[in-house]
Design a protein around this motif. Structure first.
Motif, PDB file in Angstrom:
ATOM      1  N   TYR A  11       0.817  -1.221   0.000  1.00 34.64           N
ATOM      2  CA  TYR A  11       0.000   0.000   0.000  1.00 34.64           C
ATOM      3  C   TYR A  11       0.850   1.270   0.000  1.00 34.64           C
ATOM      4  O   TYR A  11       0.619   2.185  -0.799  1.00 34.64           O
ATOM      5  CB  TYR A  11      -0.933  -0.013   1.210  1.00 34.64           C
ATOM      6  CG  TYR A  11      -1.789   1.224   1.365  1.00 34.64           C
ATOM      7  CD1 TYR A  11      -2.895   1.433   0.547  1.00 34.64           C
ATOM      8  CD2 TYR A  11      -1.497   2.187   2.335  1.00 34.64           C
ATOM      9  CE1 TYR A  11      -3.694   2.568   0.684  1.00 34.64           C
ATOM     10  CE2 TYR A  11      -2.285   3.317   2.480  1.00 34.64           C
ATOM     11  CZ  TYR A  11      -3.382   3.503   1.656  1.00 34.64           C
ATOM     12  OH  TYR A  11      -4.160   4.619   1.801  1.00 34.64           O
ATOM     13  N   ARG A  15       1.125   4.262  -3.044  1.00 32.70           N
ATOM     14  CA  ARG A  15       0.619   5.635  -2.901  1.00 32.70           C
ATOM     15  C   ARG A  15       1.742   6.679  -2.896  1.00 32.70           C
ATOM     16  O   ARG A  15       1.471   7.875  -2.873  1.00 32.70           O
ATOM     17  CB  ARG A  15      -0.204   5.763  -1.612  1.00 32.70           C
ATOM     18  CG  ARG A  15       0.597   5.698  -0.333  1.00 32.70           C
ATOM     19  CD  ARG A  15      -0.305   5.699   0.904  1.00 32.70           C
ATOM     20  NE  ARG A  15       0.473   5.699   2.137  1.00 32.70           N
ATOM     21  CZ  ARG A  15       0.911   6.786   2.754  1.00 32.70           C
ATOM     22  NH1 ARG A  15       0.648   7.990   2.249  1.00 32.70           N
ATOM     23  NH2 ARG A  15       1.614   6.709   3.865  1.00 32.70           N
ATOM     24  N   ARG A  24      -0.954  11.196   0.769  1.00 34.09           N
ATOM     25  CA  ARG A  24      -2.391  10.919   0.738  1.00 34.09           C
ATOM     26  C   ARG A  24      -2.652   9.428   0.857  1.00 34.09           C
ATOM     27  O   ARG A  24      -1.829   8.611   0.449  1.00 34.09           O
ATOM     28  CB  ARG A  24      -3.013  11.502  -0.542  1.00 34.09           C
ATOM     29  CG  ARG A  24      -2.934  13.019  -0.548  1.00 34.09           C
ATOM     30  CD  ARG A  24      -3.496  13.635  -1.803  1.00 34.09           C
ATOM     31  NE  ARG A  24      -3.340  15.091  -1.730  1.00 34.09           N
ATOM     32  CZ  ARG A  24      -3.300  15.909  -2.773  1.00 34.09           C
ATOM     33  NH1 ARG A  24      -3.424  15.408  -3.995  1.00 34.09           N
ATOM     34  NH2 ARG A  24      -3.158  17.204  -2.620  1.00 34.09           N
ATOM     35  N   ARG A  25      -3.833   9.107   1.386  1.00 32.18           N
ATOM     36  CA  ARG A  25      -4.168   7.722   1.694  1.00 32.18           C
ATOM     37  C   ARG A  25      -5.498   7.348   1.014  1.00 32.18           C
ATOM     38  O   ARG A  25      -6.575   7.581   1.572  1.00 32.18           O
ATOM     39  CB  ARG A  25      -4.262   7.513   3.198  1.00 32.18           C
ATOM     40  CG  ARG A  25      -2.986   7.911   3.950  1.00 32.18           C
ATOM     41  CD  ARG A  25      -3.086   7.574   5.433  1.00 32.18           C
ATOM     42  NE  ARG A  25      -3.138   6.136   5.632  1.00 32.18           N
ATOM     43  CZ  ARG A  25      -2.079   5.345   5.710  1.00 32.18           C
ATOM     44  NH1 ARG A  25      -0.848   5.863   5.596  1.00 32.18           N
ATOM     45  NH2 ARG A  25      -2.215   4.043   5.901  1.00 32.18           N
ATOM     46  N   PRO A  26      -5.409   6.783  -0.191  1.00 37.57           N
ATOM     47  CA  PRO A  26      -6.639   6.367  -0.860  1.00 37.57           C
ATOM     48  C   PRO A  26      -7.259   5.147  -0.189  1.00 37.57           C
ATOM     49  O   PRO A  26      -6.568   4.383   0.503  1.00 37.57           O
ATOM     50  CB  PRO A  26      -6.163   6.039  -2.279  1.00 37.57           C
ATOM     51  CG  PRO A  26      -4.736   5.626  -2.100  1.00 37.57           C
ATOM     52  CD  PRO A  26      -4.201   6.486  -0.992  1.00 37.57           C
ATOM     53  N   SER A  29      -6.358   1.278  -4.393  1.00 38.54           N
ATOM     54  CA  SER A  29      -5.646   1.549  -5.638  1.00 38.54           C
ATOM     55  C   SER A  29      -5.870   0.373  -6.569  1.00 38.54           C
ATOM     56  O   SER A  29      -5.634  -0.783  -6.189  1.00 38.54           O
ATOM     57  CB  SER A  29      -4.147   1.735  -5.377  1.00 38.54           C
ATOM     58  OG  SER A  29      -3.429   1.902  -6.589  1.00 38.54           O
ATOM     59  N   ARG A  55      -3.296   7.704 -12.055  1.00 39.69           N
ATOM     60  CA  ARG A  55      -1.838   7.746 -11.923  1.00 39.69           C
ATOM     61  C   ARG A  55      -1.184   7.020 -13.088  1.00 39.69           C
ATOM     62  O   ARG A  55      -1.543   5.902 -13.432  1.00 39.69           O
ATOM     63  CB  ARG A  55      -1.406   7.077 -10.619  1.00 39.69           C
ATOM     64  CG  ARG A  55       0.104   6.974 -10.513  1.00 39.69           C
ATOM     65  CD  ARG A  55       0.581   6.431  -9.207  1.00 39.69           C
ATOM     66  NE  ARG A  55       2.045   6.525  -9.146  1.00 39.69           N
ATOM     67  CZ  ARG A  55       2.751   6.535  -8.042  1.00 39.69           C
ATOM     68  NH1 ARG A  55       2.145   6.474  -6.879  1.00 39.69           N
ATOM     69  NH2 ARG A  55       4.066   6.613  -8.083  1.00 39.69           N
ATOM     70  N   MET A  66      -3.066  11.245  -6.905  1.00 35.21           N
ATOM     71  CA  MET A  66      -3.399  10.548  -5.665  1.00 35.21           C
ATOM     72  C   MET A  66      -4.531  11.296  -4.978  1.00 35.21           C
ATOM     73  O   MET A  66      -4.758  12.485  -5.237  1.00 35.21           O
ATOM     74  CB  MET A  66      -2.151  10.504  -4.763  1.00 35.21           C
ATOM     75  CG  MET A  66      -2.203   9.538  -3.593  1.00 35.21           C
ATOM     76  SD  MET A  66      -2.463   7.807  -4.059  1.00 35.21           S
ATOM     77  CE  MET A  66      -1.160   7.519  -5.259  1.00 35.21           C
ATOM     78  N   ASP A  68      -7.229  11.260  -1.099  1.00 33.08           N
ATOM     79  CA  ASP A  68      -7.522  10.743   0.235  1.00 33.08           C
ATOM     80  C   ASP A  68      -8.892  10.086   0.222  1.00 33.08           C
ATOM     81  O   ASP A  68      -9.893  10.717  -0.150  1.00 33.08           O
ATOM     82  CB  ASP A  68      -7.519  11.874   1.278  1.00 33.08           C
ATOM     83  CG  ASP A  68      -6.127  12.227   1.755  1.00 33.08           C
ATOM     84  OD1 ASP A  68      -5.329  11.298   2.011  1.00 33.08           O
ATOM     85  OD2 ASP A  68      -5.822  13.434   1.878  1.00 33.08           O
ATOM     86  N   VAL A  72      -7.757   5.161  -6.716  1.00 32.46           N
ATOM     87  CA  VAL A  72      -6.715   5.570  -7.650  1.00 32.46           C
ATOM     88  C   VAL A  72      -6.631   4.535  -8.763  1.00 32.46           C
ATOM     89  O   VAL A  72      -6.442   3.338  -8.505  1.00 32.46           O
ATOM     90  CB  VAL A  72      -5.348   5.700  -6.947  1.00 32.46           C
ATOM     91  CG1 VAL A  72      -4.254   6.012  -7.976  1.00 32.46           C
ATOM     92  CG2 VAL A  72      -5.391   6.783  -5.879  1.00 32.46           C
ATOM     93  N   ASP A  74      -4.424   3.185 -11.302  1.00 31.10           N
ATOM     94  CA  ASP A  74      -2.976   3.169 -11.532  1.00 31.10           C
ATOM     95  C   ASP A  74      -2.708   2.370 -12.803  1.00 31.10           C
ATOM     96  O   ASP A  74      -2.888   1.143 -12.827  1.00 31.10           O
ATOM     97  CB  ASP A  74      -2.288   2.534 -10.330  1.00 31.10           C
ATOM     98  CG  ASP A  74      -0.775   2.704 -10.351  1.00 31.10           C
ATOM     99  OD1 ASP A  74      -0.220   2.895 -11.449  1.00 31.10           O
ATOM    100  OD2 ASP A  74      -0.156   2.640  -9.270  1.00 31.10           O
TER     101      ASP A  74
END
Length: 443
Positions: A11, A15, A24-26, A29, A55, A66, A68, A72, A74
Motif C-alpha cells: 500500500y 501511494r 495521501r491515503r486512498p 488503488s 496515476r 493521488m 484521500d 486511484v 494506476d
C-alpha cells in the motif's frame, strides 16, 4: 487487476509520489493492466461513491495522481512500447515513462519531444501539452500525437484522432486528464540519430549578468535542432565542476542538438565563446541526455511558471536576483525559450492559449527538510510577484500546482475554455475526472 488497500503490504509503495509534500491515503488503488480493468475500476468507484484519481508517472507536482479516501486508477502496469521505424510512429501504453519510451526508440534513431526528466509519465505529460527540450524544432509532445485510446467516465473505450472524435482529440492537446483515462498513445516520431550533442555549461555567479544577457539575445533565434534553457542553480560537487565553484550559486545553459552535426558544433562554439567554467557538452545518445537531470527521490517540490512576450533587462534582473537566493541546493530557476514550432502551430489546433509566448520562466523550489517548507514556497511565490510586471498572464499548466480556477482559464482563454467545457459535458458530465486542473462540464 490487483486491488491494493490500506492493510496490504504494497500500500505505502503504491501511494508514494515523486513529490514528498504529497502524503495521501486512498481507500483503494486499482492496478490496471488493460482498458477493461480501467472500466471495471471506474464502475466500482461510482458504485461506491469514491473520488477518482489517475496515476501514470505520478509526476503531478500538485499530487493530482493521488487522493484521500478515494480510488486511484494506476495504469503503470501498461508498459508496452511498439516502434514502427518505417512509418516513424510509436505506440505506448498509458503507464510508460519518458525514460522507457526514449530507450525503446533510441535504437531506431527516433524520438519525440519528451519530459525534461525521464521519470515523467508519457500520458500525463502529453495530455497536458508536453513542453520539452526539443519543442522549438519538433513542437510540443501533443503536437506529435496521431491518436489516443482512452476509457471515458462511462467505462467506454474510445479512440480520438483527427478522423475519430476530432473534438475530443483537440481537447487532449493540453487539457489534461479531464476526459478519460489514456491507455494508449500513438506518436509521429522524429529523427534524432545515434548520437546528439548535449549536456550542460556552467558559469560562476559573477559572470551571470553578462552570460544571461548574451543567452537572452541568442536563444530566440537559435538554429533548428537546438534546444536550450538558462538555469540558475547551485553547482554540484562533481568532478566536472571546478572545486572553487562547487556548492556555490552558478548559472547554467542546458544544451541539446538533434540535427546536422555541423550546425550543433557551430552553435555550441558560440556558447563556449562565453567562457564556461564547466563544460560537459559532448556526443551521447539522446536517451542518455534525457535522464541527465533526473530529480532525486524523496524531495519536497513546489513549482510555478509565467509566460513572457519579451525578457528585457529589468525582467532578467529579477531572474538573476531570485536565482541567487535558491532555497536549497536542489532548487532551480529556469528560463525556457519558446517560439519556433511551438508558436508555428495553428492557434486553433490545440486549446492552449498564448502559444506565441517567447519565454517561459519556471521556478522549481525543491528541498528536503520539512522545516524549510514555508521559506521554499515563499521563494517561488516571491519570484512570481516580482516577475508579474513582465508576464503576460498565460501559463502552461504542467508547470504549476493548484493556483486556482482563474489560472486554469488563463491557460486556455475564454473561448477555448468554453469549448472544453462543452466537450467535458459530452464525455464526463458528472465530472468524475475532477482530481486535476479541472474543467467543469458545461451546464
Amino acid at each position: 487487476m490487483e486491488w491494493i488497500r490500506p492493510d496490504d503490504s504494497g500500500y505505502d509503495e503504491a501511494r508514494k509520489l515523486f513529490n514528498a509534500m504529497i502524503d495521501r491515503r486512498p481507500a483503494v488503488s486499482a492496478q490496471c493492466g488493460t482498458p477493461e480493468d480501467v472500466g471495471e475500476a471506474l464502475r466500482y468507484a461510482q458504485a461506491h461513491g469514491l473520488d477518482v484519481a489517475v496515476r501514470s508517472g505520478g509526476h503531478s507536482v500538485a499530487g493530482m495522481s493521488m487522493n484521500d479516501g478515494g480510488l486511484v486508477i494506476d495504469v503503470r502496469p501498461m508498459k508496452t512500447v511498439t516502434v514502427d521505424s518505417e512509418a516513424q510512429t510509436a505506440t505506448v501504453g498509458g503507464g510508460v515513462t519518458w525514460g522507457e519510451f526514449d530507450r525503446a526508440a533510441q535504437p531506431y534513431g527516433l524520438a519525440v519531444t519528451g519530459g525534461r526528466v525521464s521519470t515523467t509519465g508519457v500520458a500525463g505529460f502529453t495530455l497536458g501539452g508536453g513542453s520539452g527540450w526539443m519543442e522549438r524544432t519538433w513542437g510540443l509532445a501533443c503536437d506529435n500525437l496521431v491518436s489516443v485510446d482512452l476509457v471515458t467516465a462511462a467505462g467506454e473505450l474510445v479512440t480520438a484522432s483527427e478522423r475519430e472524435n476530432p473534438d475530443l482529440f483537440w481537447a487532449l492537446h493540453g487539457a489534461g486528464g479531464n476526459f478519460g483515462v489514456a491507455v494508449s498513445l500513438t506518436f509521429r516520431m522524429q529523427q534524432v540519430g545515434e548520437q546528439s550533442l548535449s549536456g550542460l555549461l556552467l558559469w560562476p555567479a559573477d559572470a551571470a549578468p553578462d552570460v544571461a544577457r548574451a543567452y537572452r539575445d541568442f536563444a530566440p533565434d537559435a538554429p533548428a535542432g537546438v534546444g536550450t534553457a538558462l538555469a540558475s542553480v547551485i553547482a554540484p560537487s562533481e568532478e566536472f565542476v571546478p572545486a572553487d565553484l562547487q556548492n556555490k550559486p552558478a548559472l547554467g545553459v542546458v544544451f541539446v542538438h538533434a540535427g546536422e552535426p555541423e550546425t550543433g558544433e557551430a552553435t555550441i562554439k558560440t556558447l563556449r565563446h562565453w567562457g564556461p567554467a564547466a563544460d560537459v557538452v559532448e556526443s551521447r545518445p539522446y536517451a542518455e541526455f534525457q535522464s541527465m537531470l533526473d530529480d532525486q527521490p524523496d524531495q519536497f517540490n513546489y513549482w510555478s511558471a509565467e509566460y513572457h512576450d519579451e525578457f528585457l533587462d529589468p525582467a532578467l534582473d529579477v531572474f538573476l536576483r531570485s536565482g541567487a537566493k535558491l532555497p536549497h541546493p536542489s532548487s532551480q530557476l529556469l528560463l525556457i525559450p519558446w517560439g519556433g514550432a511551438v508558436a508555428e502551430a495553428d492557434g486553433t489546433s490545440t486549446p492552449m492559449a498564448r502559444r506565441d509566448a517567447t519565454w517561459v520562466s519556471h521556478p522549481f523550489a525543491l528541498w528536503q527538510d520539512p522545516a524549510q517548507t514555508e521559506e521554499a514556497i515563499e521563494w517561488a511565490r516571491g519570484f512570481r510577484r516580482e516577475i508579474s510586471d513582465y508576464a503576460t498572464g498565460g501559463v502552461y499548466l504542467n508547470f504549476i500546482g493548484h493556483e486556482g480556477q482563474d489560472r486554469i482559464k488563463a491557460a486556455f482563454g475564454e473561448e477555448n475554455y468554453n469549448r472544453l467545457a462543452r466537450i467535458k459535458h459530452q464525455y464526463d458530465p458528472g465530472n468524475v475526472f475532477r482530481g486535476n486542473q479541472n474543467i467543469e462540464p458545461a451546464a
